[in-house]
Design a protein around this motif. Structure first.
Motif, mmCIF file in Angstrom:
data_model
loop_
_atom_site.group_PDB
_atom_site.id
_atom_site.type_symbol
_atom_site.label_atom_id
_atom_site.label_comp_id
_atom_site.label_asym_id
_atom_site.label_seq_id
_atom_site.Cartn_x
_atom_site.Cartn_y
_atom_site.Cartn_z
ATOM 1 N N ASP A 1 -8.478 -46.032 12.471
ATOM 2 C CA ASP A 1 -9.219 -45.677 11.261
ATOM 3 C C ASP A 1 -10.430 -44.782 11.544
ATOM 4 O O ASP A 1 -11.137 -44.364 10.634
ATOM 5 N N GLU B 1 -23.754 -37.867 9.298
ATOM 6 C CA GLU B 1 -24.980 -37.076 9.214
ATOM 7 C C GLU B 1 -26.107 -37.919 8.621
ATOM 8 O O GLU B 1 -25.974 -38.503 7.556
ATOM 9 N N TYR C 1 -27.164 -40.713 9.651
ATOM 10 C CA TYR C 1 -26.845 -42.152 9.689
ATOM 11 C C TYR C 1 -28.032 -42.987 10.161
ATOM 12 O O TYR C 1 -28.373 -44.000 9.548
ATOM 13 N N SER D 1 -18.463 -43.175 10.153
ATOM 14 C CA SER D 1 -17.239 -42.376 10.263
ATOM 15 C C SER D 1 -17.604 -40.896 10.240
ATOM 16 O O SER D 1 -18.769 -40.528 10.041
ATOM 17 N N GLU D 2 -16.589 -40.049 10.401
ATOM 18 C CA GLU D 2 -16.831 -38.595 10.334
ATOM 19 C C GLU D 2 -17.279 -38.150 8.948
ATOM 20 O O GLU D 2 -17.855 -37.079 8.790
ATOM 21 N N ARG D 3 -17.031 -38.970 7.952
ATOM 22 C CA ARG D 3 -17.417 -38.608 6.570
ATOM 23 C C ARG D 3 -18.905 -38.811 6.301
ATOM 24 O O ARG D 3 -19.469 -38.182 5.415
ATOM 25 N N ASP D 4 -19.524 -39.743 7.047
ATOM 26 C CA ASP D 4 -20.906 -40.097 6.689
ATOM 27 C C ASP D 4 -21.856 -40.191 7.886
ATOM 28 O O ASP D 4 -22.895 -40.846 7.799
ATOM 29 N N ASP E 1 -16.572 -31.791 16.118
ATOM 30 C CA ASP E 1 -15.262 -31.276 16.525
ATOM 31 C C ASP E 1 -15.265 -30.878 17.999
ATOM 32 O O ASP E 1 -14.279 -31.095 18.714
ATOM 33 N N SER F 1 -13.124 -41.716 17.121
ATOM 34 C CA SER F 1 -12.193 -40.893 16.340
ATOM 35 C C SER F 1 -10.880 -40.677 17.081
ATOM 36 O O SER F 1 -9.841 -40.433 16.465
ATOM 37 N N GLU G 1 -23.379 -39.923 17.207
ATOM 38 C CA GLU G 1 -22.371 -38.877 16.989
ATOM 39 C C GLU G 1 -21.439 -38.731 18.194
ATOM 40 O O GLU G 1 -20.230 -38.557 18.041
#
Length: 248
Positions: free
Chosen positions: A63, A87, A89, A82-85, A5, A58, A51
């Motif tokens: 998307d 961490e 990676y 994506s921001e969902r996965d 963020d 983003s 990241e």
């Protein structure tokens, strides 16, 4: 506030400065995974790079996906992040996958051709593609015709040299002749862990705005309807005979 963020906030500040807030673009990341990069993968530096570039995706991409490739003397097109996965990676998708070739010698042309295949053939779009290409030195000169031939397409190459390798060829990208537009830029960062997010994003997006403007002028990237209307509104209105006579 989570790190991603904070990075998104830094990207937004830079986009506002460079008048890129309304720009939509697909974002890709090409990562050197040759033998000399081994420590940077093991110590978490490459994960941080993923990241930080994801934060750009983003903001740019509808998307929010970041397309990722790795290459040594072979290459792999990986699952987008994506921001969902994001961490873990790098560990999950790269280091722990035996099918991903890693820590060999460098060969850039095959992975660059696959990038072009994805964006220009498989996933065609009116939106331009912005590619961050990480290399730690010794990039092959045979990428020159690929950069030259891709200049007529809506794709911008942002090369990033990390460490203290040999970047003599990449330093000449800005003066490369024979292209309809200057579609590539080189940035050297000795220690990518030590540069702040805002400094990084300022540098990464330094030449993208000028390329985008030139690409639109040349018809490589379509001009949005809103931009056309703004351009027409800013054009001086022609005066008629009586207007000229009375200075109106």
């Amino acid at each position: 506030m989570a790190t991603i963020d904070l990075q998104k906030k830094s990207v937004k500040i830079v986009l506002e400065k460079k008048n890129l807030v309304k720009v939509t673009a697909r974002v890709g990341l090409v990562l050197d995974i040759t033998g000399s990069m081994r420590n940077l993968y093991k110590n978490g530096t490459v994960q941080k790079v993923v990241e930080r570039i994801l934060a750009i995706a983003s903001q740019f991409d509808d998307d929010g996906l970041l397309d990722v490739w790795v290459y040594d003397n072979e290459f792999s097109r990986l699952k987008p992040v994506s921001e969902r996965d994001f961490e873990g990676y790098v560990d999950r998708i790269i280091l722990e996958d035996e099918l991903v070739h890693k820590f060999g010698r460098n060969d850039e042309p095959p992975v660059m051709k696959d990038v072009l295949k994805k964006y220009l053939e498989e996933d065609q779009s009116k939106d331009p593609a912005y590619l961050v290409f990480i290399n730690d030195g010794g990039c092959k000169k045979s990428i020159k015709p690929i950069i030259e031939s891709s200049a007529k397409h809506p794709l911008f190459w942002q090369f990033v040299g990390i460490g203290n390798g040999n970047f003599d060829f990449l330093k000449k990208l800005d003066t490369m002749e024979g292209r309809i537009v200057d579609n590539a830029n080189f940035l050297h960062i000795a220690d990518i862990d030590k540069i702040s997010d805002e400094q990084l994003y300022n540098s990464l997006l330094n030449e993208f705005p000028s390329w985008l403007s030139e690409a639109k002028q040349m018809g490589i990237v379509p001009i949005e309807k809103e931009e056309q209307e703004t351009s027409r509104e800013s054009e001086p209105k022609k005066q008629g005979f009586w207007g000229k006579l009375f200075g109106r």
